[in-house]
Design an enzyme around this catalytic site. Sequence first.
Site, mmCIF file in Angstrom:
data_model
loop_
_atom_site.group_PDB
_atom_site.id
_atom_site.type_symbol
_atom_site.label_atom_id
_atom_site.label_comp_id
_atom_site.label_asym_id
_atom_site.label_seq_id
_atom_site.Cartn_x
_atom_site.Cartn_y
_atom_site.Cartn_z
ATOM 1 N N GLU B 73 0.804 -1.220 0.000
ATOM 2 C CA GLU B 73 0.000 0.000 0.000
ATOM 3 C C GLU B 73 0.839 1.272 0.000
ATOM 4 O O GLU B 73 0.441 2.282 -0.589
ATOM 5 C CB GLU B 73 -0.967 0.009 1.188
ATOM 6 C CG GLU B 73 -2.127 -0.967 1.060
ATOM 7 C CD GLU B 73 -1.757 -2.403 1.425
ATOM 8 O OE1 GLU B 73 -0.628 -2.609 1.915
ATOM 9 O OE2 GLU B 73 -2.582 -3.304 1.234
ATOM 10 N N GLN B 95 -7.574 -1.730 -1.238
ATOM 11 C CA GLN B 95 -8.596 -2.783 -1.191
ATOM 12 C C GLN B 95 -9.649 -2.601 -0.089
ATOM 13 O O GLN B 95 -10.827 -2.852 -0.295
ATOM 14 C CB GLN B 95 -7.899 -4.121 -1.047
ATOM 15 C CG GLN B 95 -8.764 -5.285 -1.402
ATOM 16 C CD GLN B 95 -7.918 -6.503 -1.712
ATOM 17 O OE1 GLN B 95 -7.378 -7.134 -0.820
ATOM 18 N NE2 GLN B 95 -7.790 -6.842 -2.986
ATOM 19 N N PHE B 96 -9.201 -2.170 1.070
ATOM 20 C CA PHE B 96 -10.102 -1.774 2.158
ATOM 21 C C PHE B 96 -9.560 -0.460 2.691
ATOM 22 O O PHE B 96 -8.349 -0.301 2.818
ATOM 23 C CB PHE B 96 -10.117 -2.820 3.288
ATOM 24 C CG PHE B 96 -10.878 -4.072 2.958
ATOM 25 C CD1 PHE B 96 -12.160 -4.280 3.443
ATOM 26 C CD2 PHE B 96 -10.302 -5.036 2.153
ATOM 27 C CE1 PHE B 96 -12.865 -5.442 3.131
ATOM 28 C CE2 PHE B 96 -10.994 -6.199 1.834
ATOM 29 C CZ PHE B 96 -12.275 -6.403 2.328
ATOM 30 N N ASP B 98 -9.296 0.646 5.491
ATOM 31 C CA ASP B 98 -8.438 0.459 6.669
ATOM 32 C C ASP B 98 -6.959 0.393 6.276
ATOM 33 O O ASP B 98 -6.089 0.783 7.049
ATOM 34 C CB ASP B 98 -8.793 -0.846 7.384
ATOM 35 C CG ASP B 98 -10.286 -1.012 7.594
ATOM 36 O OD1 ASP B 98 -10.724 -1.005 8.744
ATOM 37 O OD2 ASP B 98 -11.022 -1.131 6.594
ATOM 38 N N ILE B 100 -5.377 2.010 4.098
ATOM 39 C CA ILE B 100 -4.744 3.286 3.738
ATOM 40 C C ILE B 100 -3.714 3.657 4.803
ATOM 41 O O ILE B 100 -2.723 4.314 4.518
ATOM 42 C CB ILE B 100 -5.787 4.419 3.575
ATOM 43 C CG1 ILE B 100 -6.714 4.113 2.401
ATOM 44 C CG2 ILE B 100 -5.099 5.761 3.329
ATOM 45 C CD1 ILE B 100 -7.828 5.134 2.218
ATOM 46 N N HIS B 142 -11.221 -4.447 8.802
ATOM 47 C CA HIS B 142 -11.744 -4.329 7.434
ATOM 48 C C HIS B 142 -13.063 -3.572 7.409
ATOM 49 O O HIS B 142 -13.860 -3.740 6.496
ATOM 50 C CB HIS B 142 -11.977 -5.714 6.825
ATOM 51 C CG HIS B 142 -10.744 -6.496 6.551
ATOM 52 N ND1 HIS B 142 -9.960 -7.015 7.548
ATOM 53 C CD2 HIS B 142 -10.149 -6.850 5.382
ATOM 54 C CE1 HIS B 142 -8.936 -7.672 6.997
ATOM 55 N NE2 HIS B 142 -9.033 -7.579 5.693
#
Lengths: 337, 338
Positions: B73, B95-96, B98, B100, B142
């Site tokens: 990420e 993707q989620f 969280d 980030i 998530h």
Amino acid sequence: MAAKTARTGKSSRAGSRPSDSLTAEQLTDMYTKMNHIRAFEEKVAYFFSRGMIHGTTHLYIGEEATAVGALAPLSDKDLITSTHRGHGHTISKGIDLNRMMAELLGRSNGYCKGKGGSMHIADLSRGNLGANGIVGGGIPIAVGAALTLKMRKQDQVVVSFFGDGALNEGSFHESVNLASVWDLPVVFVCEDNQYGMSMSRHKSINLDDLADRAKAYGIPGKTIDGQNVFEVYDAMVEAIDQAKKTGPVLLVSETYRYMGHSKSDANRYRTKEEINEWKKRDPIAILRAEILRRGTADEKTLDGIEAQTREDIEAAVRFAEEAGEPDVNDIINDVYA
Amino acid sequence: MSSAKQKDGAATGVREITYAEAIREAMSEEMRKSDDVFLMGEDVGVYGGAFGVSVGMVDEFGEDRVRDTPISEAVIVGAATGAAVTGMRPIAEIQFSDFITIGMDQLVNQAAKIRYMFGGAANVPMVIRAPAGSGTGAAAQHSSSMEAWYTHVPGLKVVTPSSPYDAKGLLKSAIADPNPVVFLEQKLLYRVKGPVPEEEYTIPLSSSEVKREGDAVTVVTWGRMVNRCLEVADELSREGIEMEVVDPRTLMPLDEGPIVASAKKTGRVLIVHEAVQTGGYGGEIAARIADSEAFYYLDAPIKRLGALDVPVPYNPVLEANVVPTHEKITAAVRELVQ
């Protein structure tokens, strides 16, 4: 701890090195840039000692051969990302010294209008994507810039500078891996100046040769003598060619910072003897000796260049001082485009 | 007003598509228009993204422009930043939302600050798309709603669409925007359908919208909570309580005009969000209203209703009760209008 002796070059094949073909003009340009870096920073160090610049600064003195040797083979269109210790890269890439000094003095005519300071000077018009206050922070940006080059099929390269300390940041690992799997044109240049602030790289990384890190990403890696501008240059010519053809390369330039990490450094973690040992292989002295040996310039010419670089820095100071402080109303500008 | 547009559009071709399809259309349309726009992220290619948002895009645009990345990420965000600074318009899917946090340095210290640090000399036209919110049984790592984090970073824009129509129009504006935009999608909305015109349209960022007019109370809400508040409004309407529902749609920079105007009109304000209440963006909205001329029109204290101050739990009953429920919103409105 005793200074680790910098490695000598392995790439040298007598008579066939790219640096053998450097013209008198190129050699003079390298000598000028290395002296500009040193004179600029000596002036900055002086200003700090007198309290004339606020904040902090990270000086590159002693490491000049890496920036100058690494960037001499680049074209104006090639790109770089730099570090908190970025004055050398910035000057080597080509910069308006006046606006650079003005930025350190926080003036409105500085590169960042007084909003960035020493650690955030950039010049996108010359391919300099910026110094960076975060250790390892510029490496992912370099990878993104290289992605642009690849997607647009542009025949250019990105050089990403970082220190030995950044080798232990996740951003380094993620970036080199991505550049490798995407075959991006990046030369990762690790300036191993032996310490991350006070932390010896021998204590922070359990490798004798830091270039061994490259093996983990399936890319070529090489350690070079960062005090010798010719060795840096030769390694870069090869690395740039590789980066454009097959993808990223890691170069580890063994070098040393003469000054403390930043202005608060009392040098408790190293000895005077160690510092003096490294100063015996001063990068500017090495270049000067080679120029004289080749006979492309004489002592008097080189002395003249040194004097001129100091004058250029004085002129930059005058340029900065003639400008005003930034307008307080400008604080809120430049957050959003 | 989107509702007006939707009605107008009904004559000229409106179909019902899902929120995910609307996002895919926005990306595809912008990618057809400009080679500078591309998508990258984990499993966005053949897999089509964890929530299927980019299904089929790799077939149209190829692997070069719909780029599968390693699970990295920090460099996904950082490479988007570097590509943006050098002239591309990347869309990076995390993707989620969280996750980030793993790219937070690149988002907060790099993408958001570059323009300012460089004295305005750089643009960073990039979009970070990420699904936010709970309700899928994915538990604490998530399911977060962390929009307040990004609103606290000058230089970032933060968008939280609540319908397919808004998602498409706002994403197209986000891609065109010269700044880094955090585009927070609602994973429970991905399969929800809504009317979206056939013809191209955009919705400007920083344009709050009154989703439902009413005179009894103003409810400011965004993301997944918008539909829930509209459901409550329909119920309470039968009792003669008319809620006005205002969706900021973009949290940063906030278009506070319609919010303040509504607060002046009703004199009572409830702010509802899925994110935890303490430190949530509801506090900022409450403060903006209190700081405005609407203060003098208030008949009751401004109320906030966010999630409980806990990580999102796994058990479905616990999970459902951590965020503002239908019942809690109803009770809060009743209490305000008493």
